[in-house]
Design a protein around this motif. Structure first.
Motif, PDB file in Angstrom:
ATOM      1  N   SER A   1     -17.795-126.144  42.980  1.00  0.00           N
ATOM      2  CA  SER A   1     -18.926-125.802  43.846  1.00  0.00           C
ATOM      3  C   SER A   1     -18.960-124.306  44.127  1.00  0.00           C
ATOM      4  O   SER A   1     -17.923-123.635  44.137  1.00  0.00           O
ATOM      5  N   GLY A   8     -23.527-121.634  36.706  1.00  0.00           N
ATOM      6  CA  GLY A   8     -24.773-122.397  36.774  1.00  0.00           C
ATOM      7  C   GLY A   8     -24.799-123.180  38.066  1.00  0.00           C
ATOM      8  O   GLY A   8     -24.097-124.191  38.192  1.00  0.00           O
ATOM      9  N   ILE A   9     -25.563-122.691  39.031  1.00  0.00           N
ATOM     10  CA  ILE A   9     -25.563-123.305  40.364  1.00  0.00           C
ATOM     11  C   ILE A   9     -26.086-124.741  40.343  1.00  0.00           C
ATOM     12  O   ILE A   9     -25.581-125.592  41.068  1.00  0.00           O
ATOM     13  N   GLU A  10     -27.062-125.029  39.492  1.00  0.00           N
ATOM     14  CA  GLU A  10     -27.612-126.386  39.427  1.00  0.00           C
ATOM     15  C   GLU A  10     -26.592-127.386  38.885  1.00  0.00           C
ATOM     16  O   GLU A  10     -26.539-128.523  39.332  1.00  0.00           O
ATOM     17  N   GLN A  11     -25.785-126.950  37.929  1.00  0.00           N
ATOM     18  CA  GLN A  11     -24.779-127.830  37.341  1.00  0.00           C
ATOM     19  C   GLN A  11     -23.440-127.756  38.088  1.00  0.00           C
ATOM     20  O   GLN A  11     -22.561-128.590  37.867  1.00  0.00           O
TER      21      GLN A  11
END
Length: 108
Positions: free
Chosen positions: A42, A85-88
């Motif tokens: 995270s 990759g913030i979304e992943q």
């Protein structure tokens, strides 16, 4: 076999990620002439710091066996890409070179 991933700041040796103490998944894949390490983690201040220090990172993977010595692999990042990759929730570190070694062979 047990695997432990460490991401360290090269100059200070400061630990940034330790899969033995943190709940992170990771994978390692050959990528052309180098390697790609994907770390499921995270977003945090530590990730922000990793991105700032991206040209000064060392990544280690320890392979611990019940019936033979621990094999350590040191991945040197240098100018290879380091991205998040913030979304992943995926930190991707590309390494330019690596060295495998058995620490017991270097003991005095």
């Amino acid at each position: 076999m047990r695997q432990t991933l460490l991401v360290k700041h090269a100059v200070s040796g400061r630990m940034l990620i330790d899969s033995g103490k943190q709940d992170v998944g990771f994978s390692l894949n050959q990528d052309g002439d180098g390697w790609q390490i994907d770390i499921e983690v995270s977003w945090s201040e530590t990730i922000e710091e990793i991105l700032k220090l991206k040209e000064e990172l060392n990544v280690f993977i320890f392979y611990e066996y019940d019936d033979k010595p621990t094999l350590k692999t040191w991945y040197y990042v240098g100018s290879a890409p380091v991205e998040y990759g913030i979304e992943q929730g995926l930190l991707t570190i590309k390494a330019q070179s690596c060295i495998e070694y058995y620490p017991h062979e270097y003991s005095v």
